[in-house]
Enzyme design. Sequence first.
Site, mmCIF file in Angstrom:
data_model
loop_
_atom_site.group_PDB
_atom_site.id
_atom_site.type_symbol
_atom_site.label_atom_id
_atom_site.label_comp_id
_atom_site.label_asym_id
_atom_site.label_seq_id
_atom_site.Cartn_x
_atom_site.Cartn_y
_atom_site.Cartn_z
ATOM 1 N N LYS A 15 0.841 -1.214 0.000
ATOM 2 C CA LYS A 15 0.000 0.000 0.000
ATOM 3 C C LYS A 15 0.879 1.269 0.000
ATOM 4 O O LYS A 15 0.673 2.161 -0.814
ATOM 5 C CB LYS A 15 -0.912 0.015 1.252
ATOM 6 C CG LYS A 15 -1.835 -1.199 1.333
ATOM 7 C CD LYS A 15 -2.729 -1.145 2.552
ATOM 8 C CE LYS A 15 -2.016 -1.290 3.877
ATOM 9 N NZ LYS A 15 -1.390 -2.610 4.104
ATOM 10 N N ARG A 90 -10.163 0.307 7.935
ATOM 11 C CA ARG A 90 -9.736 -1.069 8.208
ATOM 12 C C ARG A 90 -10.836 -1.882 8.861
ATOM 13 O O ARG A 90 -10.651 -3.085 9.075
ATOM 14 C CB ARG A 90 -8.559 -1.025 9.164
ATOM 15 C CG ARG A 90 -7.228 -1.373 8.517
ATOM 16 C CD ARG A 90 -6.181 -1.029 9.523
ATOM 17 N NE ARG A 90 -4.978 -1.736 9.331
ATOM 18 C CZ ARG A 90 -3.883 -1.199 8.810
ATOM 19 N NH1 ARG A 90 -3.907 0.000 8.317
ATOM 20 N NH2 ARG A 90 -2.775 -1.888 8.776
ATOM 21 N N ARG A 129 11.729 -5.714 4.782
ATOM 22 C CA ARG A 129 11.486 -4.264 4.683
ATOM 23 C C ARG A 129 12.469 -3.482 5.561
ATOM 24 O O ARG A 129 12.749 -3.852 6.696
ATOM 25 C CB ARG A 129 10.061 -3.931 5.109
ATOM 26 C CG ARG A 129 9.828 -2.424 5.192
ATOM 27 C CD ARG A 129 8.382 -2.029 5.231
ATOM 28 N NE ARG A 129 7.643 -2.637 6.315
ATOM 29 C CZ ARG A 129 6.341 -2.545 6.456
ATOM 30 N NH1 ARG A 129 5.630 -1.902 5.544
ATOM 31 N NH2 ARG A 129 5.730 -3.109 7.468
ATOM 32 N N ARG A 162 11.172 -2.034 10.868
ATOM 33 C CA ARG A 162 10.078 -1.455 11.665
ATOM 34 C C ARG A 162 9.850 -2.320 12.900
ATOM 35 O O ARG A 162 9.917 -3.550 12.794
ATOM 36 C CB ARG A 162 8.808 -1.401 10.802
ATOM 37 C CG ARG A 162 8.173 -0.033 10.767
ATOM 38 C CD ARG A 162 7.120 0.092 9.727
ATOM 39 N NE ARG A 162 5.885 -0.620 10.045
ATOM 40 C CZ ARG A 162 4.792 -0.573 9.308
ATOM 41 N NH1 ARG A 162 4.776 0.153 8.205
ATOM 42 N NH2 ARG A 162 3.716 -1.239 9.639
ATOM 43 N N ARG A 173 -0.561 -9.535 12.787
ATOM 44 C CA ARG A 173 -1.140 -8.511 11.903
ATOM 45 C C ARG A 173 -1.877 -9.163 10.727
ATOM 46 O O ARG A 173 -2.939 -8.695 10.316
ATOM 47 C CB ARG A 173 -0.028 -7.585 11.379
ATOM 48 C CG ARG A 173 0.419 -6.590 12.447
ATOM 49 C CD ARG A 173 1.768 -5.984 12.132
ATOM 50 N NE ARG A 173 1.825 -5.258 10.891
ATOM 51 C CZ ARG A 173 2.948 -5.057 10.190
ATOM 52 N NH1 ARG A 173 4.105 -5.536 10.643
ATOM 53 N NH2 ARG A 173 2.917 -4.392 9.077
HETATM 54 P P1 AP5 Z 1 4.830 -1.653 1.915
HETATM 55 O O1 AP5 Z 1 4.509 -0.778 0.757
HETATM 56 O O2 AP5 Z 1 5.518 -1.044 3.083
HETATM 57 O O3 AP5 Z 1 3.517 -2.481 2.363
HETATM 58 P P2 AP5 Z 1 2.215 -1.993 3.102
HETATM 59 O O4 AP5 Z 1 1.059 -2.660 2.471
HETATM 60 O O5 AP5 Z 1 2.185 -0.492 3.189
HETATM 61 O O6 AP5 Z 1 2.506 -2.692 4.489
HETATM 62 P P3 AP5 Z 1 2.378 -2.170 5.978
HETATM 63 O O7 AP5 Z 1 3.102 -3.149 6.831
HETATM 64 O O8 AP5 Z 1 2.804 -0.726 6.111
HETATM 65 O O9 AP5 Z 1 0.855 -2.293 6.189
HETATM 66 P P4 AP5 Z 1 0.142 -2.361 7.521
HETATM 67 O O10 AP5 Z 1 -1.239 -2.206 7.050
HETATM 68 O O11 AP5 Z 1 0.437 -3.512 8.378
HETATM 69 O O12 AP5 Z 1 0.816 -1.133 8.329
HETATM 70 P P5 AP5 Z 1 0.339 0.347 8.677
HETATM 71 O O13 AP5 Z 1 1.537 1.180 8.728
HETATM 72 O O14 AP5 Z 1 -0.804 0.760 7.844
HETATM 73 O O15 AP5 Z 1 5.694 -2.885 1.336
HETATM 74 C C1 AP5 Z 1 6.212 -3.876 2.202
HETATM 75 C C2 AP5 Z 1 7.613 -4.296 1.702
HETATM 76 O O16 AP5 Z 1 7.482 -4.925 0.427
HETATM 77 C C3 AP5 Z 1 8.573 -3.124 1.508
HETATM 78 O O17 AP5 Z 1 9.861 -3.547 1.864
HETATM 79 C C4 AP5 Z 1 8.503 -2.829 -0.015
HETATM 80 O O18 AP5 Z 1 9.728 -2.297 -0.475
HETATM 81 C C5 AP5 Z 1 8.222 -4.226 -0.581
HETATM 82 N N1 AP5 Z 1 7.354 -4.199 -1.765
HETATM 83 C C6 AP5 Z 1 6.174 -3.537 -1.878
HETATM 84 N N2 AP5 Z 1 5.614 -3.767 -3.083
HETATM 85 C C7 AP5 Z 1 6.460 -4.607 -3.741
HETATM 86 C C8 AP5 Z 1 6.431 -5.236 -5.037
HETATM 87 N N3 AP5 Z 1 5.418 -5.058 -5.901
HETATM 88 N N4 AP5 Z 1 7.437 -6.064 -5.363
HETATM 89 C C9 AP5 Z 1 8.438 -6.275 -4.512
HETATM 90 N N5 AP5 Z 1 8.542 -5.732 -3.280
HETATM 91 C C10 AP5 Z 1 7.555 -4.895 -2.898
HETATM 92 O O19 AP5 Z 1 -0.237 0.108 10.161
HETATM 93 C C11 AP5 Z 1 0.628 -0.210 11.226
HETATM 94 C C12 AP5 Z 1 -0.212 -0.370 12.502
HETATM 95 O O20 AP5 Z 1 -0.886 0.864 12.799
HETATM 96 C C13 AP5 Z 1 -1.338 -1.410 12.424
HETATM 97 O O21 AP5 Z 1 -0.881 -2.712 12.758
HETATM 98 C C14 AP5 Z 1 -2.321 -0.863 13.473
HETATM 99 O O22 AP5 Z 1 -1.885 -1.158 14.777
HETATM 100 C C15 AP5 Z 1 -2.212 0.637 13.269
HETATM 101 N N6 AP5 Z 1 -3.181 1.155 12.269
HETATM 102 C C16 AP5 Z 1 -2.876 1.762 11.091
HETATM 103 N N7 AP5 Z 1 -3.999 2.125 10.459
HETATM 104 C C17 AP5 Z 1 -5.034 1.742 11.244
HETATM 105 C C18 AP5 Z 1 -6.449 1.828 11.108
HETATM 106 N N8 AP5 Z 1 -7.030 2.403 10.025
HETATM 107 N N9 AP5 Z 1 -7.215 1.302 12.097
HETATM 108 C C19 AP5 Z 1 -6.660 0.741 13.195
HETATM 109 N N10 AP5 Z 1 -5.314 0.624 13.378
HETATM 110 C C20 AP5 Z 1 -4.514 1.131 12.409
#
Ligand code: AP5
Length: 220
Positions: A15, A90, A129, A162, A173
């Site tokens: 994402k 979410r 990552r 991270r 997660r």
């Molecule tokens: P990346 O782009 O970082 O993936 P992502 O989908 O953004 O993954 P996240 O781990 O950030 O998602 P998440 O939903 O768990 O975390 P968030 O920060 O939102 O890519 C991942 C890796 O793959 C990278 O190394 C990248 O380089 C590589 N990659 C990507 N695409 C690729 C491709 N096509 N080919 C090869 N490699 C690739 O949330 C964190 C925490 O915050 C949650 O656990 C929760 O506690 C809280 N939180 C956040 N939002 C909410 C909400 N709305 N409601 C409640 N709690 C929330």
Amino acid sequence: MIQAVILLGAPGAGKGTLAEGLKRSADFIHVSTGDMLREQVKAGRPLGLRAKAYMDQGELVPDDLIMQIIAERLDGGPAAARYLFDGFPRTTEQARGLDALLAARHGGIRKVFLLEASRATLVARLAGRRVCQQCAAVYHLRNIPPRQADVCDQCGGPLRQRPDDTEATVLNRLEVFRQQTEGLIAYYAARGLLARIDAGQQRDQALADIINLLPVATPP
Ligand code: AP5
């Protein structure tokens, strides 16, 4: 009028990575609740301190806190713009909350992209990552490596794992996504807003697939 596009997908689906690419090709205001929460934690703000305990466990932060930061973000932004939501909503509660916030601003959701990748791909991506401690740019040790090991290409800052990318937290997660976020797929599919994207493929191809399906921006 606010026109919203949503990136929905499991942890590691890409994402954040695809949001960065989309911002380069279209005029979006990027709203990542994960990034906003991490900023609140880093700044030691009360909301961040409440959220941290959930984030460290890989649990979702309570809906009321999330809706508070989203409402503040929309209130502080332009009244007419395209917003790209990454990691929000979410839960169906958050989705209903977003509908209400957008309706009050004469806005609406234009498209929801569901990023799909296998569990093995998700786990491998999160394990590899690395994130810049200064500018938050995201890399992958094997797939998207920095030019110099552990150093950010963009600002020269140090790259780190991270804290919620440890094996136990990652598995939780993914389970939380399955239990709490998958209901959203039906919510948006029923409204004809959902487009499925193969997020397991190369980043540039996934990006091109999204851009092909992106609705044309309506003039304000
Ligand atoms: P990346 O782009 O970082 O993936 P992502 O989908 O953004 O993954 P996240 O781990 O950030 O998602 P998440 O939903 O768990 O975390 P968030 O920060 O939102 O890519 C991942 C890796 O793959 C990278 O190394 C990248 O380089 C590589 N990659 C990507 N695409 C690729 C491709 N096509 N080919 C090869 N490699 C690739 O949330 C964190 C925490 O915050 C949650 O656990 C929760 O506690 C809280 N939180 C956040 N939002 C909410 C909400 N709305 N409601 C409640 N709690 C929330």
